[in-house]
Design an enzyme around this catalytic site. Structure first.
Site, mmCIF file in Angstrom:
data_model
loop_
_atom_site.group_PDB
_atom_site.id
_atom_site.type_symbol
_atom_site.label_atom_id
_atom_site.label_comp_id
_atom_site.label_asym_id
_atom_site.label_seq_id
_atom_site.Cartn_x
_atom_site.Cartn_y
_atom_site.Cartn_z
ATOM 1 N N HIS A 1 -22.940 23.336 10.274
ATOM 2 C CA HIS A 1 -22.056 23.062 9.147
ATOM 3 C C HIS A 1 -20.596 23.108 9.570
ATOM 4 O O HIS A 1 -19.797 22.225 9.262
ATOM 5 C CB HIS A 1 -22.323 24.089 8.040
ATOM 6 C CG HIS A 1 -21.349 23.992 6.918
ATOM 7 N ND1 HIS A 1 -20.214 24.762 6.867
ATOM 8 C CD2 HIS A 1 -21.305 23.172 5.853
ATOM 9 C CE1 HIS A 1 -19.540 24.426 5.790
ATOM 10 N NE2 HIS A 1 -20.176 23.473 5.156
ATOM 11 N N ARG B 1 -35.084 17.854 -2.126
ATOM 12 C CA ARG B 1 -33.710 17.814 -1.607
ATOM 13 C C ARG B 1 -32.831 16.953 -2.483
ATOM 14 O O ARG B 1 -33.273 15.997 -3.100
ATOM 15 C CB ARG B 1 -33.669 17.197 -0.209
ATOM 16 C CG ARG B 1 -34.449 17.939 0.844
ATOM 17 C CD ARG B 1 -34.498 17.077 2.104
ATOM 18 N NE ARG B 1 -35.533 17.496 3.000
ATOM 19 C CZ ARG B 1 -35.324 18.251 4.081
ATOM 20 N NH1 ARG B 1 -34.115 18.657 4.382
ATOM 21 N NH2 ARG B 1 -36.331 18.586 4.847
ATOM 22 N N TYR C 1 7.582 -5.592 1.920
ATOM 23 C CA TYR C 1 7.413 -4.564 2.951
ATOM 24 C C TYR C 1 7.270 -3.175 2.349
ATOM 25 O O TYR C 1 7.622 -2.949 1.185
ATOM 26 C CB TYR C 1 8.576 -4.592 3.952
ATOM 27 C CG TYR C 1 9.910 -4.154 3.388
ATOM 28 C CD1 TYR C 1 10.267 -2.804 3.344
ATOM 29 C CD2 TYR C 1 10.824 -5.084 2.891
ATOM 30 C CE1 TYR C 1 11.482 -2.404 2.825
ATOM 31 C CE2 TYR C 1 12.043 -4.691 2.369
ATOM 32 C CZ TYR C 1 12.364 -3.346 2.334
ATOM 33 O OH TYR C 1 13.559 -2.942 1.806
ATOM 34 N N SER D 1 14.749 -2.516 -3.284
ATOM 35 C CA SER D 1 13.859 -1.570 -2.609
ATOM 36 C C SER D 1 13.506 -0.473 -3.604
ATOM 37 O O SER D 1 14.401 0.206 -4.132
ATOM 38 C CB SER D 1 14.541 -0.986 -1.371
ATOM 39 O OG SER D 1 13.686 -0.046 -0.776
ATOM 40 N N ARG E 1 -28.212 8.449 7.929
ATOM 41 C CA ARG E 1 -27.022 8.147 7.108
ATOM 42 C C ARG E 1 -25.888 7.799 8.055
ATOM 43 O O ARG E 1 -25.958 8.100 9.251
ATOM 44 C CB ARG E 1 -26.648 9.352 6.242
ATOM 45 C CG ARG E 1 -26.330 10.566 7.088
ATOM 46 C CD ARG E 1 -26.102 11.813 6.243
ATOM 47 N NE ARG E 1 -25.929 12.951 7.133
ATOM 48 C CZ ARG E 1 -26.033 14.215 6.763
ATOM 49 N NH1 ARG E 1 -26.330 14.514 5.538
ATOM 50 N NH2 ARG E 1 -25.835 15.183 7.624
ATOM 51 N N CYS F 1 10.827 2.196 -0.402
ATOM 52 C CA CYS F 1 11.239 3.166 0.620
ATOM 53 C C CYS F 1 11.037 4.602 0.157
ATOM 54 O O CYS F 1 11.434 5.540 0.819
ATOM 55 C CB CYS F 1 12.665 2.910 1.075
ATOM 56 S SG CYS F 1 13.878 3.079 -0.245
ATOM 57 N N MET G 1 -25.160 20.770 -1.572
ATOM 58 C CA MET G 1 -26.111 21.014 -2.661
ATOM 59 C C MET G 1 -27.351 21.725 -2.096
ATOM 60 O O MET G 1 -27.409 22.027 -0.920
ATOM 61 C CB MET G 1 -26.466 19.700 -3.333
ATOM 62 C CG MET G 1 -25.345 19.201 -4.209
ATOM 63 S SD MET G 1 -25.713 17.624 -4.956
ATOM 64 C CE MET G 1 -25.446 16.509 -3.633
ATOM 65 N N GLY H 1 -24.789 19.598 3.146
ATOM 66 C CA GLY H 1 -24.966 21.025 2.890
ATOM 67 C C GLY H 1 -24.357 21.536 1.594
ATOM 68 O O GLY H 1 -24.403 22.721 1.321
ATOM 69 N N GLU I 1 15.216 2.465 -8.787
ATOM 70 C CA GLU I 1 14.637 3.815 -8.866
ATOM 71 C C GLU I 1 14.848 4.463 -10.226
ATOM 72 O O GLU I 1 14.671 5.667 -10.375
ATOM 73 C CB GLU I 1 15.163 4.698 -7.722
ATOM 74 C CG GLU I 1 16.655 4.673 -7.518
ATOM 75 C CD GLU I 1 17.108 5.427 -6.267
ATOM 76 O OE1 GLU I 1 16.321 6.203 -5.694
ATOM 77 O OE2 GLU I 1 18.270 5.246 -5.877
ATOM 78 N N LYS J 1 -29.547 9.272 0.650
ATOM 79 C CA LYS J 1 -30.746 9.703 1.361
ATOM 80 C C LYS J 1 -31.976 8.917 0.907
ATOM 81 O O LYS J 1 -32.730 8.398 1.734
ATOM 82 C CB LYS J 1 -30.935 11.201 1.096
ATOM 83 C CG LYS J 1 -31.983 11.843 1.930
ATOM 84 C CD LYS J 1 -32.210 13.262 1.422
ATOM 85 C CE LYS J 1 -33.036 14.040 2.403
ATOM 86 N NZ LYS J 1 -32.230 14.663 3.439
HETATM 87 C C1 PEP Z 1 13.619 7.398 -3.643
HETATM 88 O O1 PEP Z 1 14.169 7.864 -4.645
HETATM 89 O O2 PEP Z 1 12.446 7.009 -3.632
HETATM 90 C C2 PEP Z 1 14.365 7.288 -2.381
HETATM 91 C C3 PEP Z 1 13.849 6.691 -1.338
HETATM 92 O O3 PEP Z 1 15.579 7.899 -2.317
HETATM 93 P P1 PEP Z 1 15.766 9.481 -2.095
HETATM 94 O O4 PEP Z 1 14.429 10.056 -1.791
HETATM 95 O O5 PEP Z 1 16.744 9.614 -0.997
HETATM 96 O O6 PEP Z 1 16.306 9.871 -3.428
HETATM 97 MG MG MG Z 2 16.316 8.052 -4.613
#
Ligand code: PEP
Ligand code: MG
Length: 903
Positions: free
Chosen positions: A469, A97, A880, A793, A347, A860, A108, A106, A774, A27
């Site tokens: 609000h 203010r 990816y 992955s 703002r 993943c 504060m 709103g 993992e 502000k």
């Molecule tokens: C994971 O462990 O991140 C994974 C993708 O496998 P899941 O969730 O099936 O164990």
């Molecule tokens: Mg897993």
């Protein structure tokens, strides 16, 4: 700390500018900027955020010499605006203010009309010749100061505000319908009654000395940085507590000096739809709080053209100046005092996800900003709002025809929601925790209600406009909201509302259409968004939907800059098709176990598991093979040449076993094994562990014939689909590998199956064999593992659970508590823990690529669709991310923003 504690603005000059948000708050920095570009700002000064930090560190004290700076600031205001602070003849009145670095609407506290007392009031009457106005200002000041600085306010959720109680009593006694009907004498009495009530409650007098009022207010505003609603808002919006707030002290200007005065709020574009039109609301003869708090329902800005044509034209030109100067939609406040227009603040405007996208895309089209800037202005999560449900049109139409439309209000937060009525924020959070879907119904919401609003599907208020609000906060949260629905007669004590003769109780179902502002009795089905209708259901053509057009343009730009590919986690052809429509470039994880439950195959799976020997298992696997082959073929067809990563069986076998007696008996007949033997076997396979036992590649290594069957199913499907003329790129992924030898053995089984299928079918195809990473040991030995893996992955779900030693399934019970206590900043199952899990990932990438420099690496785990985790994957140089279909667009945008932020 800098030597300068106070920054002045007003009179077309300023000590600061818009770039100084960290020091002056949003502000203060923007008031300085508006002064610099010549917009009429009432003069004032900003006390810096550094003072706020100092104030908290020193237990409520200020640095030496700051009082001199404040005095100089007051003199600056006096010089520009005329009048003198505390003067009996020509008193200067100021507002105090808050103003943090990020806007916290709103959350504060604010004090207005400061400087009034029993002496200066006479000066104000003299100056304005309007005793009613003067006493109205005085009673508002005492009320605000009493509440904010002295702490006189309702004690329980069902209590009324003690000042409002006196005000209502006064109106009743005078036969006044609304506040404006009270005359000067009545207001004068009210000021006295307020002060007496304060004295009775606190045993303390209301302070009369203006400079004491000022310091009291400055401290109260600093303190309000740590009130409950400000803390809640900071938590929800990731605003660090260390930032602190600045305090702005500014000359009062009045919108309540008669019908040639007024006040309002403007947006340089429509905050709900994003359309490039002047959007706003105003009230004549009112103060700003009346618009924001929703105590009176304001007029649309277009009406000002009739009421005050010259002011309207000037304001329209200011709107254009602000929009093009800031190159960003602005939300500004203005006041007209006796025909003179003042700008009180500006703002970046809060907006719906939809408006955010429309404004960003249109500003590129208008040449105001670049595509890159547009990408930076849309929070990936906002895309969710484009994918949000609407009502089933047919059902809604019939419901309306049958007379179930209860009322209409303002379309403050678009989207469709159905839920059970609750009348206060506490109940909303409680009911939500019990698994109910709720709609929060209030006369008007206040910032105290923020947690309850978060817990609700939708918000309905009886009072307030599009900038109240409720409306602002709902839009920002992406909640459905209908505001200012004047037909509702709400009784908090009895927990009922009366609408045009109908009575609705707490727990009754209602539906809100936030896109048109309708309140409907009963529960309505919801329906997919336009983007989904165009892309998935094909019930709309792309050119028929403006929403889709904007979505598509923005994401096309995102695709031009992002480095990460975006894949999807899908196990079925329909999911895969949807994900491709949302932009998925491959499948990053197909969990084959999900196919084991489908149709009648669970019987074959159980027979396989419960067989005593390999021959028995092979017999059952032979039944499964054609079913899996058909599944994979369907997925390859849906993905049409895009890479498909299929993971071999992962969960422990006991997850598939029958637990009901009837199921065991059925299986005993099918397999011709006595019930007792089966029961014993089921018992022996049970595990007591957080998914860390006989699962993943351990299964495939104990029973290679399972992997063999799955590999044959995958490759036979690949051969089948390829011979149909569709390209295939299967990638077989081995789960839960800790040691390279585990992968080596599995790889052999897979390669052998591939060789056999190629030989048998005469169809050649390319494939990859890779692994999930993992487990911490896999990260630490990723160089060894890379010898056997053509891709990695990251399974960050399991990697998080094993790094933290924390079961995925049990964490939910206490993580909330951990986050509240700030032991952890974020739930590590939601956003990658960069410091721990992320460090292991980094080691894995470096070691893996030390052996195979071009090793393809993805993620993943669920994190693959969460923006901060996507950013981290970009920083690590992954190839990816893979996420659920509806998060694919979010990941695309997050990947683009990461590429821009880390050029
Ligand atoms: C994971 O462990 O991140 C994974 C993708 O496998 P899941 O969730 O099936 O164990
Ligand atoms: Mg897993």
């Amino acid at each position: 700390m800098a030597e300068k504690y106070v920054y002045k603005f007003g009179g077309s000059i300023a000590d600061g500018n818009a770039k100084m948000k960290n020091l002056l708050g949003g502000k203060g920095a923007n008031l300085a900027e508006m002064s610099n570009i010549g917009l009429p700002v009432p003069a004032g000064f900003t006390i810096t955020t550094e003072i706020c930090t100092y104030f908290f560190e020193k237990g409520g004290k200020y640095p030496e010499g700051m009082d001199k700076d404040v005095e100089a600031g007051l003199e600056h205001i006096e010089n520009i605006m005329g009048g003198k602070f505390g003067d009996a003849e020509n008193p200067l009145l100021v507002s105090v203010r808050s103003g943090a670095r990020a806007s916290m609407p709103g959350m504060m506290d604010t004090i207005l009309n400061l400087g009034l007392n029993d002496v200066t009031i006479e000066g104000l009457i003299e100056q304005t010749g309007n005793p009613r106005f003067a006493y109205d200002s005085y009673r508002r000041f005492v009320q605000m100061y009493g509440d904010v600085v002295m702490g006189v306010r309702p004690e329980g959720v069902d209590d009324h505000d003690p000042f409002e109680v006196l005000l209502e009593a006064k109106k009743k006694a005078c036969g006044a319908e609304s506040d404006v009907d009270l005359d000067a004498d009545a207001l004068k009495e009210l000021v006295h009654e307020y002060k007496v009530m304060i004295k009775e409650r606190l045993g303390e007098e209301f302070p009369e000395e203006p400079i004491d009022q000022l310091w009291g207010s400055v401290s109260a505003v600093f303190d309000s940085w740590n009130n409950d609603r400000a803390i809640a808002y900071r938590e929800m919006n990731d605003i660090p507590a260390e930032w602190g707030t600045a305090v702005n002290v500014q000359a009062m200007v009045y919108g309540n000096m008669g019908d040639d005065s007024g006040t309002g709020v403007g947006f340089t574009r429509d905050p709900a739809t994003g359309e490039n039109v002047f959007y706003g609301e105003y009230l004549l003869n009112a103060q700003g709080e009346d618009v924001v708090a929703g105590t009176r329902t304001p007029h649309p800005i277009a009406d000002l053209k009739q009421d005050m044509p010259e002011v309207f034209d000037l304001l329209s030109s200011f709107r254009e100046t602000l929009d093009s100067h800031y190159r960003e939609m602005q939300d500004f406040e203005f006041t007209i005092q006796k025909g003179k227009l003042y700008m009180l603040q500006t703002r970046g405007g809060k907006r719906t996800g939809f408006a955010s996208i429309r404004i960003a895309v249109e500003q590129v089209r208008e040449g105001l900003i670049t595509k890159e800037e547009a990408l930076g202005r849309v929070d990936p999560e906002q895309l969710n709002q484009l994918l949000r449900p609407v009502f089933n049109v047919e059902q809604k139409r019939n419901t309306l025809k049958a007379g179930h439309l209860l009322a209409k209000g303002l379309n403050a937060g678009p989207g469709a929601a159905s839920g059970q009525i609750v009348f206060n924020a506490l109940d909303a959070t409680k009911w939500k925790a019990e698994g109910k879907t709720v709609i929060l119904v209030r006369i008007e919401t206040s910032p105290e209600d923020i947690r309850g609003m978060e817990a609700s599907e939708g918000i309905l208020t009886a009072r307030g406009g599009m900038t109240s609000h409720a409306a602002l906060v709902a839009r920002q949260m992406g909640k459905v909201c209908v505001a200012g629905c004047g037909d509702l007669n709400i009784n908090y004590q009895n927990r009922v509302m009366n609408v045009e003769g109908k009575v609705l109780k707490e727990g009754d179902w209602i539906s809100l259409d936030g896109s048109v502002g309708e309140v409907i009795e009963g529960k309505l089905e919801t329906y997919p968004s336009e983007v989904e209708q165009v892309l998935i259901l094909k019930t709309m053509k792309p050119e028929e939907s403006m929403v889709y057009g904007l979505y598509n343009e923005l994401l096309t730009w995102a695709d031009e800059v992002r480095k990460l590919n975006v894949r999807t986690n899908s196990d079925q052809p329909d999911q895969a098709t949807a994900a491709v429509a949302f932009g998925a470039e491959g499948i990053g994880l197909c969990r084959t176990e999900h196919m084991f439950f489908g149709g009648d195959r669970i019987d074959a799976v159980r027979q396989m598991i419960l067989s005593e020997d390999e021959a028995g298992r092979r017999k059952a696997l032979d039944k499964l093979l054609p079913m899996q082959q058909a599944d994979f073929a369907g997925i390859f067809r849906a993905m049409n040449g895009r890479p498909v990563t299929i993971r071999t069986l992962d969960p422990p076998l006991h997850e598939f076993l029958p637990h009901e007696q009837a199921d065991i008996e059925k299986l005993s007949v099918q397999m011709d094994i006595p019930v007792e033997d089966l029961e014993r076997k089921v018992e022996s396979l049970k595990e007591m562990n957080p998914m860390l036992g006989h699962r993943g590649c351990r299964l495939g290594n104990s029973y290679p014939e399972i992997t063999e069957m799955q590999a044959r199913a995958i490759f036979s499907a690949a051969a089948e689909v390829k011979s149909e003329g569709i390209e295939v790129h299967p990638e077989v992924m081995i789960p839960l590998v800790a040691h390279v030898n585990e992968l080596e053995l599995q790889r052999k089984v897979v390669v052998k199956a591939a060789d056999e299928v190629i030989k048998e079918t005469g169809v050649d195809f390319e494939y990859l064999v890779g692994t999930m990473i993992e487990l911490p040991r896999a990260c630490l030995t990723a160089d060894r593992i890379a010898e056997q893996a053509e891709f990695f992955s990251y399974g960050t779900n399991d990697l998080t659970q094993t790094t933290f030693g924390l079961s995925r399934d049990d964490a939910g019970g206490f993580i909330g508590n951990y986050l509240e206590k700030k032991l952890w900043e974020k739930d590590p199952f939601v956003a990658i823990d960069r410091e721990g899990v992320g460090e292991l990932m980094k080691i894995g990438v470096a070691k893996g690529r030390s052996i195979r420099p071009d090793l393809k690496i993805g993620i993943c785990g669920e994190h693959g669709g969460e923006p901060t985790s996507v950013e981290f994957c970009h920083m690590l140089g992954l190839n990816y991310v893979s996420c659920s279909p509806y998060r694919v667009p979010i990941a695309r945008l997050a990947a683009a923003r990461a590429a821009l932020d880390h050029k």
